[in-house]
Write a protein that holds these residues in place. Structure first.
Motif, mmCIF file in Angstrom:
data_model
loop_
_atom_site.group_PDB
_atom_site.id
_atom_site.type_symbol
_atom_site.label_atom_id
_atom_site.label_comp_id
_atom_site.label_asym_id
_atom_site.label_seq_id
_atom_site.Cartn_x
_atom_site.Cartn_y
_atom_site.Cartn_z
ATOM 1 N N PHE A 93 1.315 5.379 0.926
ATOM 2 C CA PHE A 93 0.944 6.310 2.001
ATOM 3 C C PHE A 93 1.322 7.738 1.637
ATOM 4 N N HIS A 120 -5.778 7.750 8.469
ATOM 5 C CA HIS A 120 -5.473 7.482 9.883
ATOM 6 C C HIS A 120 -5.221 8.868 10.486
ATOM 7 N N GLU A 149 -3.874 6.289 3.136
ATOM 8 C CA GLU A 149 -3.411 4.988 2.627
ATOM 9 C C GLU A 149 -4.316 4.502 1.503
ATOM 10 N N HIS A 196 5.293 -0.794 11.173
ATOM 11 C CA HIS A 196 4.465 -0.244 10.091
ATOM 12 C C HIS A 196 3.644 0.911 10.648
ATOM 13 N N MET A 234 -10.207 6.649 12.357
ATOM 14 C CA MET A 234 -9.771 5.850 11.206
ATOM 15 C C MET A 234 -10.924 5.959 10.210
ATOM 16 N N SER A 258 0.690 1.627 10.387
ATOM 17 C CA SER A 258 -0.669 1.278 10.816
ATOM 18 C C SER A 258 -0.700 0.742 12.247
ATOM 19 N N SER A 294 -1.256 -6.535 10.838
ATOM 20 C CA SER A 294 -1.973 -5.300 10.543
ATOM 21 C C SER A 294 -1.918 -4.993 9.043
ATOM 22 N N ILE A 295 -0.746 -5.165 8.461
ATOM 23 C CA ILE A 295 -0.606 -4.930 7.011
ATOM 24 C C ILE A 295 -1.568 -5.831 6.250
ATOM 25 N N TYR A 317 -11.132 -4.424 13.356
ATOM 26 C CA TYR A 317 -9.933 -3.576 13.442
ATOM 27 C C TYR A 317 -9.252 -3.736 14.807
ATOM 28 N N TYR A 334 -5.166 -4.628 6.361
ATOM 29 C CA TYR A 334 -5.452 -3.534 5.421
ATOM 30 C C TYR A 334 -5.444 -4.031 3.975
ATOM 31 N N ASN A 388 0.812 -1.222 0.000
ATOM 32 C CA ASN A 388 0.000 0.000 0.000
ATOM 33 C C ASN A 388 0.846 1.273 0.000
#
Ligand SMILES: Cc1cc2nc3c(=O)[nH]c(=O)nc-3n(C[C@H](O)[C@H](O)[C@H](O)COP(=O)(O)OP(=O)(O)OC[C@H]3O[C@@H](n4cnc5c(N)ncnc54)[C@H](O)[C@@H]3O)c2cc1C
Length: 393
Positions: free
Chosen positions: A165, A192, A206, A276, A179, A278, A329-330, A351, A333, A163
């Motif tokens: 950013f 974010h 993102e 990361h 979010m 996120s 987390s990556i 989440y 998303y 992704n």
């Protein structure tokens, strides 16, 4: 003993201060390529565990952070235009601070104990510096020149993430942090947001690569891109513009190293392992590395083999845990398309549990009302990667 630190980010500065405190007779010099007041980015957040760790390690620094920062413990999610608030509980108390304010605090605290800080001093010839000192600490961030100079010996890998950013600030105050999932005509765009001082918030935007391409962001000037994001998030920005810096677009990467030290060179912070944006814990991970390495010097003095073993043995587990949480987390998303059919409460629930670091029972303790709301909803066809079955826990 003479130690040279390359890089004056949070990891390098915190290490320099801690080692000088523990070994006051040693010479500790830090070289930073930027000017004292120059930095990228807007705010960084510390969660409860990070605050606890700094409180235990260096109470004056914690006091400075808390007094200059902005505290919050509630998280908000906006999906399909509906806002859902979740109380993340006292364990998840968070303090955000402007990155430059954090660096200024650490710079002042370094000078107070006698660290020699050299700004506008980019280190080009790493090998010459290594030979000239007893220990060279690479705290020079994700694109570390120290790491790449010895990358084969370190066994380094850098895995770019999918992704895209863009990092902004704004005078719109996002308290609670939100979010925001916004469905633009060309795809899902995520913001974010969090307030980090009395007058400003940070906004990291993102997109996945197909959305980025369909939105035409590759083809735009930076000013056109800023205007486009302002238009997409106009309903949330309350008429305030997005504030930008030249380096606003970035592509996160996961950095790993088989070895963390080679001869008299040792890596800390983003130079040795990234997380990361996120999960927003890179600053804390870097400061923790810094603290443990300094403790190693405190315990074992100039015996580098023992110092570096102490560092690795005491940091490996914690650092791996965060990197695994970042990867979870990556993934969350990157597979969000599979969950876009969720109602806003289920999305917020998914989440909260995405990294596995907060479990169902902890969430129920922190915000029983939110968990009751979630449990009263019909189960969606798929509740995603890591979420437990309703009613468990
Ligand atoms: C959008 C975004 C949001 C983030 N949000 C959060 C958050 O909320 N919470 C959090 O904890 N973390 C967050 N992070 C991560 C955090 O910024 C990093 O993990 C952290 O800054 C790493 O600290 P460091 O000291 O290792 O490296 P850096 O902060 O990158 O510092 C490295 C320093 O080395 C200097 N340098 C590089 N090469 C040389 C050289 N050859 N000579 C001299 N100096 C050199 C650089 O100028 C820089 O000052 C975020 C990151 C991004 C991109």
């Amino acid at each position: 003993m003479e130690i040279a630190v390359v890089g004056g980010g949070p990891a390098g500065l915190f290490f320099a201060r801690r080692v000088k405190q523990l070994q006051p007779d040693w010479r500790v010099r830090l070289f930073e390529q930027n000017a004292r007041d120059a930095t990228y980015g807007f705010g960084v957040g510390f969660l409860g565990q990070s605050l606890k760790f700094i409180r235990l390690t260096d109470p004056p620094v914690l006091e400075d952070i808390v007094s200059a920062g902005h505290a919050n413990s509630t998280a908000g999610f906006v999906h399909r235009g509906e806002t859902v608030l979740v109380d993340a509980g006292s364990d998840s108390e968070a303090v955000a601070i402007e990155r430059i304010a954090l660096l200024n605090i650490l710079q002042r605290r370094c000078e107070e104990v006698g660290v020699e800080l050299h700004f506008e001093s980019r280190v080009e010839d790493i090998e010459s510096m290594r030979q000239a000192v007893d220990v060279l600490v690479g705290a020079d961030g994700v694109n570390s020149r120290v790491r790449t100079r010895y990358q084969e010996k370190f066994g380094s890998t850098v895995e770019p993430q999918r992704n895209r950013f863009a990092w902004y600030g704004t005078e719109r105050l996002f308290d609670p942090p939100l979010m925001i999932f916004e469905q633009a005509e060309f795809g899902l765009v995520i913001a974010h947001t969090h307030q980090y001082c009395a007058t400003r918030s940070g906004v990291a935007i993102e997109c996945d690569p197909p959305t980025w391409e369909r939105g035409g962001f590759d083809q735009m000037t930076l000013e056109e891109m800023d205007a486009k994001f302002e238009e997409i998030f106009a309903a949330y920005l309350g008429g305030k513009p997005l504030l930008s810096q030249p380096l606003r677009v970035f592509y996160p990467a996961i950095v790993r190293n088989e070895r963390w030290s080679v001869d008299n060179v040792v890596l800390i912070g983003d130079a040795v392992h990234t997380v990361h944006p996120s999960i927003g814990s890179g600053t804390r991970v870097g400061m923790r590395d810094a603290s443990v390495l300094a403790e190693g010097f405190g315990e074992h003095g100039a015996d580098l083999e023992s110092v570096f073993s102490y560092y690795r043995n005491n940091r490996q587990f914690g650092a791996d845990l965060f990197q695994r949480a970042a990867i979870q987390s990556i993934k969350w998303y990157e597979t969000l398309e599979d969950r876009l059919h969720f109602d806003p409460v289920t999305m917020a629930f998914s989440y909260m549990l995405r990294t596995g670091r907060v479990d169902y029972a902890r969430l129920r303790r922190a915000d029983p009302e939110f968990v009751r709301r979630y449990e009263s909803l019909p189960l969606p066809e798929s509740i995603g990667l890591e979420s437990p079955t309703k009613g468990a826990g």
